[in-house]
Design an enzyme around this catalytic site. Structure first.
Site, PDB file in Angstrom:
ATOM      1  N   CYS A 111       0.811  -1.226   0.000  1.00  0.00           N
ATOM      2  CA  CYS A 111       0.000   0.000   0.000  1.00  0.00           C
ATOM      3  C   CYS A 111       0.843   1.274   0.000  1.00  0.00           C
ATOM      4  CB  CYS A 111      -0.955  -0.001   1.188  1.00  0.00           C
ATOM      5  SG  CYS A 111      -2.077  -1.392   1.175  1.00  0.00           S
ATOM      6  N   HIS A 252      -3.329   7.419   3.054  1.00  0.00           N
ATOM      7  CA  HIS A 252      -3.753   6.107   2.557  1.00  0.00           C
ATOM      8  C   HIS A 252      -5.081   5.777   3.244  1.00  0.00           C
ATOM      9  CE1 HIS A 252      -3.989   2.024   1.481  1.00  0.00           C
ATOM     10  NE2 HIS A 252      -3.550   1.518   2.616  1.00  0.00           N
ATOM     11  N   ASN A 282     -10.148   0.360   0.828  1.00  0.00           N
ATOM     12  CA  ASN A 282      -8.685   0.424   0.684  1.00  0.00           C
ATOM     13  C   ASN A 282      -8.267  -0.163  -0.666  1.00  0.00           C
ATOM     14  OD1 ASN A 282      -5.933  -0.023   0.794  1.00  0.00           O
ATOM     15  ND2 ASN A 282      -5.931  -0.878   2.858  1.00  0.00           N
TER      16      ASN A 282
HETATM   17  N1  COA Z   1     -18.274  -8.084  10.816  1.00  0.00           N
HETATM   18  C1  COA Z   1     -18.675  -8.361  12.064  1.00  0.00           C
HETATM   19  N2  COA Z   1     -17.823  -8.677  13.057  1.00  0.00           N
HETATM   20  C2  COA Z   1     -16.513  -8.729  12.755  1.00  0.00           C
HETATM   21  C3  COA Z   1     -16.035  -8.469  11.447  1.00  0.00           C
HETATM   22  C4  COA Z   1     -16.977  -8.141  10.460  1.00  0.00           C
HETATM   23  N3  COA Z   1     -16.624  -7.863   9.190  1.00  0.00           N
HETATM   24  N4  COA Z   1     -14.684  -8.584  11.462  1.00  0.00           N
HETATM   25  C5  COA Z   1     -14.330  -8.914  12.706  1.00  0.00           C
HETATM   26  N5  COA Z   1     -15.425  -9.006  13.488  1.00  0.00           N
HETATM   27  C6  COA Z   1     -15.497  -9.332  14.911  1.00  0.00           C
HETATM   28  C7  COA Z   1     -14.341 -10.182  15.381  1.00  0.00           C
HETATM   29  O1  COA Z   1     -14.561 -11.543  15.173  1.00  0.00           O
HETATM   30  C8  COA Z   1     -14.301  -9.819  16.852  1.00  0.00           C
HETATM   31  O2  COA Z   1     -15.288 -10.540  17.509  1.00  0.00           O
HETATM   32  P1  COA Z   1     -15.085 -11.070  19.011  1.00  0.00           P
HETATM   33  O3  COA Z   1     -14.927  -9.802  19.843  1.00  0.00           O
HETATM   34  O4  COA Z   1     -16.331 -11.813  19.295  1.00  0.00           O
HETATM   35  O5  COA Z   1     -13.842 -11.902  18.980  1.00  0.00           O
HETATM   36  C9  COA Z   1     -14.704  -8.343  16.874  1.00  0.00           C
HETATM   37  O6  COA Z   1     -15.421  -8.120  15.655  1.00  0.00           O
HETATM   38  C10 COA Z   1     -13.528  -7.392  16.964  1.00  0.00           C
HETATM   39  O7  COA Z   1     -12.558  -7.789  15.996  1.00  0.00           O
HETATM   40  P2  COA Z   1     -11.249  -6.942  15.738  1.00  0.00           P
HETATM   41  O8  COA Z   1     -10.436  -7.640  14.677  1.00  0.00           O
HETATM   42  O9  COA Z   1     -10.600  -6.613  17.052  1.00  0.00           O
HETATM   43  O10 COA Z   1     -11.932  -5.631  15.136  1.00  0.00           O
HETATM   44  P3  COA Z   1     -11.277  -4.235  14.822  1.00  0.00           P
HETATM   45  O11 COA Z   1     -12.057  -3.197  15.500  1.00  0.00           O
HETATM   46  O12 COA Z   1      -9.786  -4.238  14.995  1.00  0.00           O
HETATM   47  O13 COA Z   1     -11.587  -4.085  13.254  1.00  0.00           O
HETATM   48  C11 COA Z   1     -10.367  -4.222  11.189  1.00  0.00           C
HETATM   49  C12 COA Z   1     -11.017  -5.011  12.314  1.00  0.00           C
HETATM   50  C13 COA Z   1      -9.725  -5.184  10.202  1.00  0.00           C
HETATM   51  C14 COA Z   1     -11.461  -3.426  10.484  1.00  0.00           C
HETATM   52  C15 COA Z   1      -9.315  -3.239  11.788  1.00  0.00           C
HETATM   53  O14 COA Z   1      -8.478  -3.943  12.698  1.00  0.00           O
HETATM   54  C16 COA Z   1      -8.449  -2.587  10.753  1.00  0.00           C
HETATM   55  O15 COA Z   1      -8.908  -1.889   9.874  1.00  0.00           O
HETATM   56  N6  COA Z   1      -7.119  -2.740  10.885  1.00  0.00           N
HETATM   57  C17 COA Z   1      -6.189  -2.132   9.996  1.00  0.00           C
HETATM   58  C18 COA Z   1      -6.142  -2.925   8.719  1.00  0.00           C
HETATM   59  C19 COA Z   1      -5.409  -2.196   7.640  1.00  0.00           C
HETATM   60  O16 COA Z   1      -5.267  -1.013   7.666  1.00  0.00           O
HETATM   61  N7  COA Z   1      -4.956  -2.974   6.657  1.00  0.00           N
HETATM   62  C20 COA Z   1      -4.319  -2.476   5.484  1.00  0.00           C
HETATM   63  C21 COA Z   1      -2.961  -1.967   5.750  1.00  0.00           C
HETATM   64  S1  COA Z   1      -2.341  -1.190   4.346  1.00  0.00           S
END
Ligand code: COA
Length: 325
Positions: A111, A252, A282
């Protein structure tokens, strides 16, 4: 200074997929995706390819027919999803644009690719006295994600952005300062292994093995917030420009919460960040040039404005470029 962005372009696939569409194939909801990421929809390719999107993003750059194509001496394409490895996507672009002689190559810095490509282009244009160059950032993330993994599939989209660069040694606008860096991904928070093929000499059981993107979201988020802070502070420190003088920051577009947290840490008003993640999600290397094109086409930039492009991604790579428009 001397290397300036003089035109911007973009192209995204025809098909728009909303969070409600994803509710039908994943255990997720529109509300969860909106709250946790800021994404409402994304464009996903059906018959478009990395090459076709890139070519159309470049045709968008050149649509006014006021550029002498023989002056274009460099095309760099930043992508981690080339549809052809040989020829490179940049060579495909050159062929489609009917440019005779031109340096072309692709780079992959996930990215962060567009920022790295822009910096390489600046150096090469200065060192080799190239008058005009094109940098494309493009990715078809729909090819990389596991569509059964709700933790990754929901945050990505497909798209291409492009810029036309001009080099004039006397130009007092353009790239002011650049900061690029990499820290080890010790916790394997963003991994995409390449496809491997069985040969008469290796121990692979199947004809080939392929992999999907593996992401540990919360770890990437922590890295990303620090990466934005470090990169913006660094390009400011490397210049004589103060943060108050920056008109827009083009980040980004990975997660609205990452941008909000970075703005809070740096004590910068959220209004300074140009955000379009709601519409595109993204798009990896496409993300910054697509946002820049919107900013430009919406006439939000005036000559002399200072802007910062800032990004991060797999590697773990990150960086920023401060520009005088
Ligand atoms: N829908 C519903 N629930 C979801 C879900 C979805 N699409 N994705 C994850 N969950 C759930 C998980 O299973 C977890 O459940 P639990 O509490 O029962 O275990 C809960 O939601 C929290 O998950 P978590 O992974 O901690 O969520 P988060 O708030 O960190 O959001 C992302 C997940 C991926 C959206 C976030 O971490 C993110 O954007 N990270 C950065 C990724 C990024 O920038 N990547 C590209 C880099 S260039």
């Amino acid at each position: 200074m001397g290397v300036q962005i003089i035109k911007t372009g973009k192209k995204v696939p025809y098909k728009k997929i909303t969070n409600f569409d994803l509710e039908k194939i994943l255990n997720t909801t529109d509300e969860w995706i909106k709250d946790r990421t800021g994404v409402i929809s994304r464009f996903i390719s059906t018959n478009e390819t990395t090459t076709s999107l890139s070519i159309e993003a470049c045709q968008d750059l050149l649509k006014e027919n006021d550029v002498n194509l023989s002056e274009i001496g460099l095309i760099i394409c930043a992508t981690m999803t080339p549809d052809t490895i040989i020829p490179t996507v940049s060579a495909n672009i050159k062929k489609a644009l009917k440019i005779d002689h031109c340096i072309t190559f692709d780079i992959n810095v996930a990215c962060s690719g567009f920022l790295y490509a822009l910096s390489v282009a600046e150096s090469m244009m200065k060192n080799l006295s190239i008058k005009k160059g094109i940098v494309v950032g493009v990715d078809l993330n729909s090819q990389l994600v596991d569509w059964k993994d709700r933790g990754t599939a929901i945050v990505f989209g497909d798209g291409a952005g492009s810029v036309l660069l001009s080099y004039d040694i006397n130009d007092t606008s353009g790239i002011v300062s650049t900061f690029l860096d990499n820290i080890d991904d010790t916790e394997n928070s963003l991994i995409l292994k390449n496809i491997s093929y069985k040969t008469p000499f290796n121990n692979l059981n199947n004809e080939f093995e392929f992999f999907k993107l593996e992401m540990f979201g919360p770890k990437v988020m922590k890295f990303a917030i620090n990466a934005i802070n470090t990169s913006i502070s660094s390009v400011i420190n490397l210049s004589k420009v103060s943060l108050n003088e920056i008109k827009y920051i083009v980040p980004h577009q990975a997660n609205q919460r990452i941008i909000d947290a970075a703005a809070k840490n740096l004590k910068i008003s959220k209004e300074k960040f140009y955000i379009n993640i709601d519409n595109y999600a993204n798009t990896s290397a496409g993300s910054i040039p697509i946002a820049l094109d919107e900013l430009n086409k919406n006439n939000l930039l005036k000559k002399g404005d200072y802007i910062i492009l800032v990004g991060f991604g797999g590697g773990l790579s990150f960086g920023a470029i401060l520009l005088k428009w």
